[in-house]
Motif scaffolding. Structure first.
Motif, mmCIF file in Angstrom:
data_model
loop_
_atom_site.group_PDB
_atom_site.id
_atom_site.type_symbol
_atom_site.label_atom_id
_atom_site.label_comp_id
_atom_site.label_asym_id
_atom_site.label_seq_id
_atom_site.Cartn_x
_atom_site.Cartn_y
_atom_site.Cartn_z
ATOM 1 N N ARG A 1 -14.261 -1.818 6.433
ATOM 2 C CA ARG A 1 -13.180 -1.235 7.153
ATOM 3 C C ARG A 1 -14.074 -0.577 8.567
ATOM 4 N NH1 ARG A 1 -8.084 -1.771 9.710
ATOM 5 N NH2 ARG A 1 -7.577 0.392 10.511
ATOM 6 N N GLU B 1 1.287 -2.549 12.751
ATOM 7 C CA GLU B 1 0.079 -2.602 11.942
ATOM 8 C C GLU B 1 0.379 -2.483 10.191
ATOM 9 O OE1 GLU B 1 -4.760 -2.158 12.065
ATOM 10 O OE2 GLU B 1 -3.369 -0.779 13.402
ATOM 11 N N GLN B 2 -0.268 -3.232 9.458
ATOM 12 C CA GLN B 2 0.026 -3.177 7.920
ATOM 13 C C GLN B 2 1.181 -3.783 7.622
ATOM 14 O OE1 GLN B 2 -1.919 0.239 5.639
ATOM 15 N NE2 GLN B 2 -2.452 0.998 7.902
ATOM 16 N N TYR C 1 3.285 -6.718 6.374
ATOM 17 C CA TYR C 1 2.578 -8.033 5.966
ATOM 18 C C TYR C 1 3.802 -8.987 5.225
ATOM 19 C CZ TYR C 1 -1.762 -5.866 6.309
ATOM 20 O OH TYR C 1 -2.934 -5.122 6.654
ATOM 21 N N ARG D 1 -3.291 -7.618 1.328
ATOM 22 C CA ARG D 1 -2.919 -6.608 2.137
ATOM 23 C C ARG D 1 -4.116 -5.844 2.304
ATOM 24 N NH1 ARG D 1 3.039 -5.796 2.232
ATOM 25 N NH2 ARG D 1 3.782 -7.337 0.896
ATOM 26 N N VAL D 2 -4.937 -5.400 1.156
ATOM 27 C CA VAL D 2 -6.093 -4.774 1.398
ATOM 28 C C VAL D 2 -6.992 -5.601 2.156
ATOM 29 C CG1 VAL D 2 -7.994 -4.056 0.215
ATOM 30 C CG2 VAL D 2 -5.624 -3.424 -0.841
ATOM 31 N N SER E 1 -6.582 -7.748 4.527
ATOM 32 C CA SER E 1 -6.292 -7.878 5.922
ATOM 33 C C SER E 1 -6.526 -6.608 6.605
ATOM 34 C CB SER E 1 -4.809 -8.350 5.999
ATOM 35 O OG SER E 1 -4.354 -8.327 7.407
ATOM 36 N N TRP E 2 -6.382 -5.402 5.762
ATOM 37 C CA TRP E 2 -6.382 -4.128 6.276
ATOM 38 C C TRP E 2 -7.991 -3.838 6.747
ATOM 39 C CZ3 TRP E 2 -8.655 0.688 4.828
ATOM 40 C CH2 TRP E 2 -8.413 1.658 5.581
ATOM 41 N N ILE E 3 -8.794 -4.267 5.558
ATOM 42 C CA ILE E 3 -10.455 -3.866 5.738
ATOM 43 C C ILE E 3 -10.974 -4.867 6.819
ATOM 44 C CG2 ILE E 3 -10.378 -2.913 3.455
ATOM 45 C CD1 ILE E 3 -11.709 -5.386 2.662
ATOM 46 N N PRO F 1 -10.006 -5.908 10.166
ATOM 47 C CA PRO F 1 -9.055 -5.798 11.417
ATOM 48 C C PRO F 1 -9.364 -7.034 12.389
ATOM 49 C CG PRO F 1 -10.373 -4.068 11.579
ATOM 50 C CD PRO F 1 -10.668 -4.606 10.300
ATOM 51 N N ARG G 1 -1.415 -9.912 12.682
ATOM 52 C CA ARG G 1 -0.398 -9.375 13.376
ATOM 53 C C ARG G 1 0.610 -10.179 13.247
ATOM 54 N NH1 ARG G 1 -1.110 -4.418 15.999
ATOM 55 N NH2 ARG G 1 1.383 -4.092 15.562
#
Length: 293
Positions: A173, A209-210, A212, A221-222, A224-226, A228, A233
């Motif tokens: 991240r 953001e976040q 999905y 999901r994880v 995609s979050w880690i 950026p 989006r």
């Protein structure tokens, strides 16, 4: 082994029927006054079916389109009612146009539950190869440490797995945010007006953001979050004025009628413009990554 070609042909046949099934479900839902929106990639799925491509078609623009592998989708649907006999919960699947493998079919779920403390997000990460169990093992046995029984070892191993995952997420991240800042500066320097327009559309028409889509797994999901830098989006369909107007008009027109008027969010000018900007950014991202590397 002799049955394998026949079984493959059966699943492939079901795969080619996936777009037709989705369209039929959408029509029936509309008839009953329910919502069953077709995915923006439905036209790609239809093309794959027409061309007899049971594994689906790769998108022309990966940043814009995310079609399914029809064969993998057929496997999931066919196995949805036989969970007592076949567990495909961790079936990894394959990218569109690629033949799937057996990855994820036969993990020892009971063992994975024990070494993760029952955290299914960690189970999925292990199945998909995101956690190196050998590294966790080395952490557990560092400095010659030993255990009196298996339960104590498994408890220590579960702690090591979680710590390894948390460490990976934190490091990735942090690196992703640094890369994203550099990318945004790189793009804004070359196309300031388009950079501002993209930011405005994200602020006005995208989910927070976040957020999905429903088909994202916990691990998706994880990931995609880690990372950026992916700029993952998604347009909020409720914010599209023309799409909402056309949708309401179609529902009024079809009320009580036997016909069905299909209206898609990707036909909205705001949606189309957002996709154009994403395509433009994706083209420059290749150039940026060469510089970043």
């Amino acid at each position: 082994m002799e049955l394998a070609p026949v079984l493959f042909a059966i699943v492939a046949g079901h795969a080619l029927k996936v777009p037709e099934q989705d369209a039929e479900h959408a029509r029936e839902a509309h008839r009953l006054g329910l919502s069953y929106p077709l995915s923006p990639e439905h036209h790609i799925h239809e093309q794959a079916s027409e061309r007899r491509k049971c594994f689906g078609l790769k998108p022309k623009d990966p940043m814009r389109d995310h079609p399914q592998n029809l064969f993998c989708e057929a496997v999931r649907r066919l196995s949805s009612h036989i969970g007592d006999y076949v567990d495909t919960q961790w079936f990894v699947g394959a990218e569109p146009q690629d033949a799937p493998t057996a990855a994820g079919y036969i993990p020892d779920i009971d063992l994975l539950e024990k070494i993760t403390g029952g955290d299914w997000r960690l189970v999925e990460a292990i199945v998909k190869g995101r956690i190196r169990l050998s590294k966790c093992r080395d952490e557990v046995f560092q400095n010659g440490k030993s255990f009196d029984n298996d339960d104590k070892f498994l408890q220590a191993f579960a702690v090591a797995v979680r710590q390894e995952r948390d460490k990976q997420i934190e490091e990735q991240r942090k690196a992703g945010l640094k890369k994203l800042d550099a990318w945004r500066a790189f793009y804004a320097e070359r196309h300031p007006d388009m950079a501002q327009e993209y930011d405005d559309l994200v602020a006005q028409h995208c989910h927070e953001e976040q957020w999905y889509p429903k088909h994202y797994t916990d691990d998706d999901r994880v990931q995609s979050w880690i990372d950026p830098f992916k700029e993952d989006r998604h347009i909020n369909e409720n914010s599209l004025p023309e799409y909402q107007q056309r949708k309401a008009a179609a529902e009024e027109k079809d009320n009580g009628a036997k016909t069905l008027t299909l209206v898609f969010p990707h036909e909205d000018p705001v949606y189309r413009r957002f996709e154009e900007l994403k395509r433009h950014r994706s083209q420059l991202k290749k150039q940026f990554e060469e510089v970043w590397a």
